[in-house]
Write a protein that holds these residues in place. Structure first.
Motif, PDB file in Angstrom:
ATOM      1  N   UNK A 133       0.805  -1.217   0.000  1.00 38.97           N
ATOM      2  CA  UNK A 133       0.000   0.000   0.000  1.00 38.97           C
ATOM      3  C   UNK A 133       0.835   1.262   0.000  1.00 38.97           C
ATOM      4  N   UNK A 134       2.112   1.119   0.371  1.00 39.87           N
ATOM      5  CA  UNK A 134       2.906   2.332   0.527  1.00 39.87           C
ATOM      6  C   UNK A 134       3.929   2.543  -0.582  1.00 39.87           C
ATOM      7  N   UNK A 135       4.333   1.438  -1.224  1.00 38.18           N
ATOM      8  CA  UNK A 135       5.342   1.607  -2.276  1.00 38.18           C
ATOM      9  C   UNK A 135       4.677   1.681  -3.635  1.00 38.18           C
ATOM     10  N   UNK A 136       5.386   2.345  -4.536  1.00 36.17           N
ATOM     11  CA  UNK A 136       4.842   2.519  -5.876  1.00 36.17           C
ATOM     12  C   UNK A 136       5.688   1.804  -6.894  1.00 36.17           C
ATOM     13  N   UNK A 137       5.022   1.364  -7.955  1.00 32.74           N
ATOM     14  CA  UNK A 137       5.680   0.910  -9.176  1.00 32.74           C
ATOM     15  C   UNK A 137       6.877   0.018  -8.965  1.00 32.74           C
ATOM     16  N   UNK A 138       7.970   0.412  -9.571  1.00 30.56           N
ATOM     17  CA  UNK A 138       9.162  -0.412  -9.623  1.00 30.56           C
ATOM     18  C   UNK A 138       9.737  -0.647  -8.226  1.00 30.56           C
ATOM     19  N   UNK A 139       9.493   0.287  -7.311  1.00 28.61           N
ATOM     20  CA  UNK A 139       9.993   0.137  -5.947  1.00 28.61           C
ATOM     21  C   UNK A 139       9.337  -1.072  -5.284  1.00 28.61           C
ATOM     22  N   UNK A 140       8.030  -1.167  -5.503  1.00 32.26           N
ATOM     23  CA  UNK A 140       7.323  -2.324  -4.961  1.00 32.26           C
ATOM     24  C   UNK A 140       7.840  -3.599  -5.619  1.00 32.26           C
ATOM     25  N   UNK A 141       8.107  -3.507  -6.903  1.00 38.70           N
ATOM     26  CA  UNK A 141       8.604  -4.669  -7.640  1.00 38.70           C
ATOM     27  C   UNK A 141       9.848  -5.249  -6.997  1.00 38.70           C
ATOM     28  N   UNK A 142      10.775  -4.383  -6.646  1.00 38.98           N
ATOM     29  CA  UNK A 142      12.015  -4.880  -6.066  1.00 38.98           C
ATOM     30  C   UNK A 142      11.791  -5.394  -4.650  1.00 38.98           C
ATOM     31  N   UNK A 143      10.903  -4.720  -3.922  1.00 33.39           N
ATOM     32  CA  UNK A 143      10.640  -5.171  -2.558  1.00 33.39           C
ATOM     33  C   UNK A 143      10.068  -6.582  -2.570  1.00 33.39           C
TER      34      UNK A 143
ATOM     35  N   UNK B 193      15.081 -10.602   4.047  1.00 36.37           N
ATOM     36  CA  UNK B 193      14.301 -10.333   5.255  1.00 36.37           C
ATOM     37  C   UNK B 193      14.667  -8.947   5.785  1.00 36.37           C
ATOM     38  N   UNK B 194      15.965  -8.652   5.832  1.00 40.06           N
ATOM     39  CA  UNK B 194      16.399  -7.333   6.298  1.00 40.06           C
ATOM     40  C   UNK B 194      15.808  -6.242   5.408  1.00 40.06           C
ATOM     41  N   UNK B 195      15.842  -6.484   4.111  1.00 36.17           N
ATOM     42  CA  UNK B 195      15.313  -5.504   3.168  1.00 36.17           C
ATOM     43  C   UNK B 195      13.834  -5.221   3.434  1.00 36.17           C
ATOM     44  N   UNK B 196      13.055  -6.295   3.618  1.00 39.64           N
ATOM     45  CA  UNK B 196      11.617  -6.104   3.821  1.00 39.64           C
ATOM     46  C   UNK B 196      11.366  -5.355   5.132  1.00 39.64           C
ATOM     47  N   UNK B 197      12.136  -5.693   6.162  1.00 36.99           N
ATOM     48  CA  UNK B 197      11.928  -5.017   7.442  1.00 36.99           C
ATOM     49  C   UNK B 197      12.240  -3.520   7.310  1.00 36.99           C
ATOM     50  N   UNK B 198      13.344  -3.208   6.646  1.00 38.81           N
ATOM     51  CA  UNK B 198      13.686  -1.792   6.466  1.00 38.81           C
ATOM     52  C   UNK B 198      12.598  -1.069   5.680  1.00 38.81           C
ATOM     53  N   UNK B 199      12.091  -1.725   4.635  1.00 41.83           N
ATOM     54  CA  UNK B 199      11.063  -1.072   3.827  1.00 41.83           C
ATOM     55  C   UNK B 199       9.774  -0.848   4.609  1.00 41.83           C
ATOM     56  N   UNK B 200       9.503  -1.741   5.559  1.00 42.52           N
ATOM     57  CA  UNK B 200       8.310  -1.558   6.387  1.00 42.52           C
ATOM     58  C   UNK B 200       8.429  -0.269   7.180  1.00 42.52           C
ATOM     59  N   UNK B 201       9.640  -0.005   7.685  1.00 39.61           N
ATOM     60  CA  UNK B 201       9.831   1.183   8.506  1.00 39.61           C
ATOM     61  C   UNK B 201      10.038   2.412   7.627  1.00 39.61           C
TER      62      UNK B 201
END
Lengths: 418, 387, 527, 296
Positions: B111-121, D274-282
């Motif tokens: 819900x918070x990331x957009x486009x390509x950023x979400x893709x990488x996440x 896992x670290x990446x996802x946690x950082x992105x959450x914050x």
């Protein structure tokens, strides 16, 4: 989401009602195709030819090893055909590339299955996982698979020698008998995630338990080519030996770091992780000192007649071909299939099922040293032998490996596949 | 009349799809099953990427979740890997539901990331999935995977047994034939639902969020929730696609659901043309079948080297051609396959309604100059007021 | 007459191959002169500059006819970089400094095309001489400068390339009065150093003060030109900027004639307009105060206009009301609800709808779908019911399509319902934008420049539409607009902003005569 | 304690190499908006050139050729393919790069075969030991090289016209082009830089303790993706810090796998993500990423 299923049922019903359908099998009585003379034949077999399939990776990550194996097998069958073929027929090889993509492999299997009498090779563990159950359903012979124990679950699959678990158990027995490891010592096992690595780990655990050794496991992936962290961890644990179930890159890395940091312990590996060019890497000296290979098939330069014939035969077909462990292995696998075909021929049943039966009738096969020990496929679920080869690096030989001896330790014998 | 004409390609396509199993051998039937499973996943992804403007590389995760959920729900109680022994229909439904739920759990990020950023996440999800598949051995069978019970309804199994023999119009209907129709039903349903979503209040809201989050919010659309909703919908599709894949394979293992699968889904929808349901389907068929076709034909070329000799062999050539085909579509076809088809249709004068639309064009469609009705490349946001 | 430095002949520009932004524009800048182009938002000023500085392609525009030549060279096949090297440098609207780069680095980027180290040193000295403050702030990040300093940095950055002709796009935008004066002085200094200037201004006072010659651009065409002094005295300019005279010779009845057939809009709910109270709202962005202690009230069911020169804070105010921006301090209440505490979509739920200055429609979707997005708030059936096309969902969809059709016919765009928005003209897009807001059945409608870029005839139709909608639905409307005749003819109450502050409020005739307002628009001389 | 420090040193040196790769992702992304899925095969190309050339022309000339070759490859990909996309947007560009990756990787796999090509680096298989903390010499050199490269990058971006122009173009391409900065040229420079960085990283990754150049080397670029994302998509500093974090976390997860067994086997592979996802959450825009400005 109740809706979709109702529609699905309705549609299925419509199809059944509307189409001229029948549930009576007109061929139900005649099983397995026509008979020709005194030999019954099935898919892939005509009066003059037997077609065998190779479903392998010619364009994906394992294309190098896979294409060498395919070339060796084709060379073998070429020679065999020149010598009069099998069961009065010429053997044709149908090679298909799955590119390490399971979907393609399954589709290709579907297209090949009705056209071949047996699969000389189906390569790649995700591919085997997807295809072997289908081959079992079709009662088709599958050869040329890896040495992971999971293959033993399939009575139609011919494992070329023993399993990684038995190899690893032999390795532990060897460490205790010959390298002086004793109760309380630690052995590191660095292994790939997956059927290959975990099988090796299981064998090592079994033997270690018996000897009172402690196993220090380290799981890695094919992507890890820098094993400094693992090496440090092993050094920290104070291991007295390492068993490695990985690929050449990991051998070089682990041996290199262990050697450089002065951890002078034996490192024992399996066949797929050897290539002669390892001796040219910075890890070369350490490998010459400390590396051991346990394998079911003989190394390229092994001083046994079977391996020598394999090398000669392949050289004749391709003088520039690779000088590697794939040569004797693939040659030997072709011999295994040939034996099964000949047994089937003798029994008068060249149907797929007959060939699988022919494989199971191979109970006392001596391969002139191509494979360690004599092979007995009479007992599905058990490996054909529990004997393995032990080899050492030797930079004077083509392929870089010298066959030392055969091993069959007590724990290799007691390892159970349940 | 024009309505009928517009639907004609779809009707022809349906008739062809119904008839194909009578002509196909097992190879093409099996390929068709994989293609149809891919179509379902691709439709879901195009709703996310094309309609809502969000990118996901986590589709393999949701497909894996769907596949294992199906295998677990339908699996025999007391088998090697755990199973509930529930009806297969429930298994497919649960595959979608569980994947959707997992998609919802991911909403703080989606819900918070957009486009390509979400893709990488979402790449992270694929590795997480692999870790879980390998380690939760009791449910997944670990690295070696687990078998999948064939789909069945009481009295009829979509496999080679029960009934052991079934023939329609003289063609024996084995498991692959039966599954073909099952998959076809799911594909049609998926396409129909996808089209409805696109044309519904939700779909319009998603497109608005893609084009301008500020404007969407001003229309009362909850932007974060809309983005998360799109993610959930596409996850559900991926879950069902995963269940279909499981059925097509008959046995599933972690290796089947790697990052490559996610990437393949993305290639499908981009080649097909973002946001188009038909495009997603075309892209899926393209990606699944092209390598096979290329391999089939390239092995017949005379000048190629034999495998293992180090020269250019057929398999390598086929792979190179596949890569080149991707480049060609992206370099020359605006709007992907769907865009090309649209242009083909627009090429003839609108009043000419007497004949069915052309099926194939003799020349490359890009040769015609772009009409003003074309698809704009990137929505232009020229002026920005900086406060 | 000397050879012109810049000559624009019969120029036409279109965006996305569909929207005509300029047509038949002719303009010349002689060496050593300052030329101003005046015009309101949407008149095509920035498009003209982009065409000259070869940066249209970045925003999807293209020259469809005419030619531009600079120092005798045709620019048709030249790119932006060539133009800069040839001495044609643009300072973009809104300054657009590189916020993460230091002042020094910003200048350095400006001097990128100058390869000769000595020439560059000289240019740097000249710029720092002109703007001593930049020397002091040399190592600060650009984003930390105040608005005026940023404008100086933007101009200094452009001067680093030692241009022959400097293109300035609204340099006074959003600056305080004394700063505007200062910028004017600087332009004169630049001019004195031998650089010609083409100045785009909405602030007519500023433009006419520094320029030798001025052009008035309106809806993509030049409608007046002449020496600055002459233009400043004409009624036309006074009218255009203040709407003093309500009869304009250019005003004709539009062919889409105001809707004679009464179109009835109905509310699906009994919501009623409430009082909107803006109390002491201040908004700051970085170094800039966009709004400072602004208060006003909109009575239920009235049309209220918010006017002021460009950069006065009008759009910021609408963005605060709509929830797109957060107020730094102060409150806004709509009825009992505190708008300033709510996110955008919740404000929309209160019955507040808005349009955007830069149209933000879904370009690929049809007009009908865009209008239906407006109904989002009104529609009730759940997503699953719609996805499964259950009967009640389909019924609602049909009802909503009828409702949308009604709104479209009110706006005269009924025949466009099936077209994709990107095929529409600018004026039609504006109407769709308005329709989308109306579709939401608001009780308060915020209109951000609803007729910018429209002809007088079109804006008159729009005025009728707004009035009709207001009466049918009992709406309150807040209007931000530059078209003074339009505002004066429509609004009941007007709040005038200048530099973020409220400077006047009252009914139109009162505001029109307010000396503060005159000063803000036309400069102290006019007042 | 020394064990911890050893793992830390391992992690930091590996992290610096990851940083080199991640910076390449950042530069290509900020200069041309492309998610470079072919970064790994560009890296492999550079390393491959060094591996086949070090014998005939010597290691250092081979490294120069490798770096230039990878840089040129990047420039060509951008000029011939990316700039000619029918529909330029991040999505199609990313898929385009997948196509490029397939082509490059297939051809390189064919050329390399099942050999492992030694990289021929002069630093051998030595290990540095300081007070019980051991680190392969090559890794120490790799860390040194990476630090020098980062210093050069800093100089480039902060002190040279080209660097300032690239930053300007990345921040606001539209305005930068009004300054006479050619976006085609900053784009080409970005691709060249990324290619060069990838080649350097490739050589370092292929040296001891790794055995040499094999096709799997291309996959190692993927390991830098979490580093890139974690650092923020458009921040060079973020990419370096992200690399260090991922490097250290991975090394520790591997080093203490025995203690962390509850979390399952093979932790090293999943921990970075896992670290990446946690950082992105914050922090949804990563540690150093610019928050996307909301403009109306």
């Amino acid at each position: 989401m109740k809706h979709p299923t109702r529609t699905a049922l309705a549609l299925a019903g419509c199809v059944t009602v509307l189409a001229a359908c029948s549930t009576e099998d007109p061929n139900a009585s005649g099983g397995g195709g026509g008979a020709d003379g005194d030999v019954r034949t099935g898919s892939g077999v005509t009066d003059d030819t037997i077609t065998v399939g190779i479903l392998t990776d010619l364009s994906g990550p394992f294309s190098a090893t896979a294409s060498t194996q395919a070339a060796v097998m084709q060379a073998y069958w070429q020679q065999a055909n020149a010598d009069g073929g099998v069961c009065g027929r010429t053997v044709e090889v149908d090679v298909q590339d799955h590119g390490y993509d399971p979907q393609r492999a399954v589709s290709l299997y579907r297209s090949m299955a009705p056209e071949v009498a047996a699969f000389q090779q189906i390569l790649g563990s995700p591919i085997n996982a997807a295809v072997n159950p289908l081959a079992l359903e079709d009662d088709l012979y599958v050869g040329g698979v890896g040495w992971a124990s999971v293959s033993l679950d399939f009575p139609n699959v011919q494992v070329p020698g023993t399993t990684y678990s038995v190899e690893a158990a032999n390795a532990i027995d060897y460490l205790v008998d010959e390298q002086g490891l004793a109760e309380g010592d630690k052995v590191g096992v660095v292994y790939f995630v997956g059927d290959y690595g975990s099988d090796s780990l299981a064998g090592a655990r079994h033997a270690a338990e018996d000897h009172g050794l402690e196993i220090v496991p380290q799981e890695i992936t094919p992507r890890d080519t820098d094993l400094s962290a693992q090496a440090s961890a092993l050094q920290q644990e104070g291991v007295s030996a390492v068993i490695l179930a990985a690929a050449p890159a990991q051998v070089a890395s682990l041996a290199g770091v262990l050697g450089a940091q002065g951890t002078d312990v034996p490192i024992i590996g399996h066949a797929p992780e050897w290539t002669g060019s390892l001796l040219e890497t910075p890890a070369g000296p350490t490998l010459l000192d400390n590396f051991y290979l346990v394998s079911s098939s003989a190394p390229y330069s092994a001083d046994v007649p079977g391996a020598q014939q394999a090398v000669e035969g392949y050289r004749a077909a391709d003088p520039d071909g690779a000088e590697s462990w794939e040569v004797p292995l693939a040659w030997g696998e072709a011999i295994l299939l040939r034996t099964a075909l000949e047994n089937a021929c003798e029994a008068g049943d060249l149907t797929p099922g007959g060939i699988v039966a022919g494989m199971q009738e191979t109970t006392d096969l001596d391969t002139d040293g191509l494979f360690a020990g004599t092979l007995d496929y009479g007992e599905p679920g058990e490996p054909p032998t529990r004997t393995v080869y032990l080899s050492r690096p030797d930079d004077t030989l083509p392929g870089g490996m010298r066959l030392e001896t055969t091993l069959e330790g007590p724990n290799a014998q007691s390892y159970s596949f349940d | 009349m024009s309505d009928l004409l517009r639907r004609l390609p779809a009707i022809v396509g349906l008739v062809v799809a119904l008839a194909l199993p009578l002509l196909f051998n097992d190879f093409w039937l099996q390929t068709g099953l994989f293609a149809m499973a891919a179509v379902v996943g691709a439709i879901g992804l195009t709703l996310l990427v094309g309609v809502a403007g969000q990118l996901s590389l986590g589709h393999a995760f949701f497909a894996a979740l769907g596949a294992y959920t199906y295998a677990w729900t339908v699996g025999e109680v007391g088998d090697r890997a755990a199973g509930l022994g529930l009806p297969a229909v429930l298994g497919i439904v649960l595959a979608g539901v569980v994947a959707a739920a997992a998609g919802a759990l991911f909403s703080p990020i989606s819900g918070r990331l957009r486009g390509i950023y979400l893709g990488l996440a979402t790449v992270g999800l694929v590795f997480l999935a692999r870790h879980l598949m390998v380690n939760l051995e009791a449910y997944t069978g670990g690295f070696n995977g687990r078998t999948v019970e064939p789909f069945s309804v009481p009295g009829f199994s979509f496999s080679n047994s029960d009934p052991d023999f079934l023939a329609v119009a003289g063609v024996e209907f084995g498991g692959l034939h039966r599954l073909w129709y099952l998959f076809l039903v799911v594909v049609l349903l998926a396409a129909w639902l996808g089209r409805n979503v696109k044309a519904s209040r939700t779909g319009r809201a998603l497109a608005n969020v893609r084009d301008s989050e500020a404007a969407a919010a001003a229309m009362g659309i909850r932007v974060a929730r809309a983005k998360a909703t799109a993610f959930v919908i596409s996850s559900a599709y991926a879950g069902v696609a995963g269940a279909l894949m499981a059925l097509a394979y008959g046995r599933i293992a972690p290796d089947l659901f790697g990052l490559q699968l996610s990437i393949d889904f993305l290639v499908m929808i981009v080649l097909g043309g973002l946001g188009s349901i038909a495009g997603a389907a075309a892209g899926a068929v393209f990606v699944v079948t092209l390598p096979l076709v290329l391999a089939q034909y390239s092995s017949e070329l005379p000048f190629l080297a034999t495998p293992g000799s180090g020269g250019l062999d057929a398999a390598t050539l086929a792979r190179l051609l596949y890569g080149a085909a991707i480049l060609a579509v992206l370099l020359f076809l605006r709007g992907g396959l769907a865009g090309a088809a649209r242009r083909l249709r627009h090429r003839r004068p609108p009043r000419d309604t007497g004949e069915p639309p052309p099926v194939a064009a003799p020349t490359a469609p890009t040769a015609t100059p772009e009409p003003s009705l074309s698809h704009p490349s990137v929505p232009t946001r020229s002026k920005e007021t900086t406060p | 007459m000397p050879d012109p430095l810049l000559l624009v002949e019969d120029l036409a520009v279109a965006y996305d191959g569909a929207v005509q932004a300029l047509r038949g524009v002719a303009l010349r800048v002689d060496p050593g002169s300052v030329v101003a182009v005046l015009g309101s938002n949407g008149a095509g000023k920035t498009t003209l500059l982009r065409a000259i500085s070869r940066s249209l392609g970045d925003v999807g525009g293209s020259v469809t006819a005419g030619r531009i030549s600079f120092a005798g060279q045709d620019l048709a096949r030249r790119d932006a970089s060539w133009a800069v090297r040839a001495g044609l440098v643009q300072v973009p609207e809104g300054r657009r400094i590189f916020r993460d780069l230091t002042v020094e680095e910003n200048l350095r980027a400006g001097g990128y095309t100058v390869r000769d180290a000595r020439a560059r040193r000289e240019a740097t000295d000249r710029v720092l001489d002109l703007f001593p403050i930049l020397a002091e702030r040399s190592h600060q990040r650009g984003g930390l400068l105040s608005g005026g300093q940023q404008q100086m940095l933007a101009m200094g950055r452009a001067l680093m390339a030692s241009p022959k002709l400097l293109l300035l796009d609204e340099p006074s935008l959003g600056l305080a009065p004394q700063l505007v004066e200062q910028i004017g002085d600087i332009i004169e200094q630049i001019h004195a150093q031998g650089t010609s200037v083409l100045l785009i201004e909405q602030n007519a006072a500023m433009g006419l003060r520094v320029a030798d010659r001025a052009y008035v651009l309106e809806v993509g065409a030049v409608t007046a030109e002449g020496a600055s002094a002459e233009l400043a005295g004409t009624d036309d300019i006074r009218n255009r900027y203040l709407g003093v005279s309500t009869t304009s010779p250019t005003r004709t009845t539009h062919e889409d004639a105001p809707v004679d057939v009464p179109v009835h809009l109905q509310r699906t709910s009994g919501a009623r307009a409430e009082r909107l109270r803006v109390e002491d709202v201040t908004v700051r962005f970085g170094g800039i105060t966009a709004l400072s202690g602004v208060s006003f009230t909109i009575e239920p069911g009235t049309i209220h206009a918010l006017i002021g020169p460009n950069g006065a804070g009008k759009s910021t105010c609408i963005n605060v009301l709509g929830g797109a921006y957060r107020a730094t301090s102060g409150t806004v209440h709509y009825g009992d609800a505190e708008v300033t505490a709510l996110p955008s979509h919740r404000i929309a739920d209160l019955g507040v709808a808005r349009t955007f200055q830069n149209i933000s429609l879904s370009l690929e979707a049809t007009v009908e779908d865009n209008l239906l997005v407006g109904r989002h708030r009104v529609m009730r059936t759940g997503a699953s019911a719609q996805t499964l096309r259950l009967p009640h969902a389909r019924k609602e969809e049909r009802t909503e399509r009828t409702a949308v059709r009604r709104i479209a016919s009110l706006l005269g765009i009924e025949q466009l319902l099936g077209r994709a928005v990107h095929t529409l003209s600018y004026g039609d897009r504006k109407r769709v934008e308005m329709g989308r807001a109306l579709a939401a059945e608001p009780t308060l409608l915020l209109l951000d420049e609803p007729v910018a870029g429209m002809t007088h005839g079109e804006s008159q139709v729009m005025a009728d539409v707004i009035r009709a909608a207001q009466q049918e639905l009992g709406l309150s409307i807040l209007l931000v607009e530059h078209d003074m005749p339009f505002v004066m003819g429509l609004a009941e109450q007007i709040t005038v902003l200048d530099f973020g502050k409220r400077i006047a409020e009252g009914p139109p005739d009162h505001v029109q005569r307010d000396p503060e307002v005159l000063r803000a628009y036309l400069g102290s001389a006019a007042a | 304690m020394t064990y911890f420090l050893t793992q830390l040193a391992n992690g930091l040196s590996y992290g610096l190499i990851l940083g080199l790769i991640a910076v390449g992702f950042v530069i290509v992304f900020t200069s041309t908006g492309v998610l470079n899925f072919a970064h790994g095969s560009v890296l492999l190309t550079g390393a491959y050139l060094v591996a086949i050339l070090h014998d005939p022309i010597g290691f250092w000339p081979a490294v120069v050729v490798g770096i230039l070759g990878a840089a040129l490859l990047g420039v060509l990909i951008n000029a011939v393919l990316v700039r000619n996309l029918a529909e330029p947007n991040p999505g199609t560009a990313a898929i385009l790069m997948l196509g490029v990756d397939i082509l490059l990787l297939t051809e390189l796999t064919r050329r390399i075969g099942n050999r492992v090509l030694p990289i021929g680096a002069p630093w051998g298989a030595d290990v540095i030991a300081i007070g019980g903390v051991t680190l392969p010499t090559s890794r120490a050199i790799a860390a040194g090289v990476a630090v020098v490269v980062f210093a050069l990058l800093w100089y480039l971006f902060a002190r040279t016209d080209t660097g300032v122009a690239m930053r300007a173009a990345a921040a606001d391409g539209d305005t930068a082009s009004l300054m006479g900065i050619r976006l085609s040229r900053t784009g080409a420079t970005g691709w060249a830089l990324a290619g060069a960085l990838a080649a350097i990283a490739g050589v370092l990754l292929a040296s001891f303790p790794a055995p040499g150049v094999a096709p799997t080397l291309a996959i190692s670029a993927f390991a830098a993706i979490p580093a890139w994302v974690l650092g923020g998509f458009d921040s060079v500093v973020g990419a370096i810090v992200g690399g260090l974090i991922i490097g250290v976390v991975t090394a520790l997860a591997v080093g203490y796998e025995a203690e962390l067994h509850v979390l399952g086997r093979g932790l090293g592979e999943v921990v970075p993500y896992a670290v990446m996802i946690i950082v992105l959450l914050v922090r949804p825009s990563g540690l150093f990423g610019r928050k996307e400005a909301v403009r109306v």
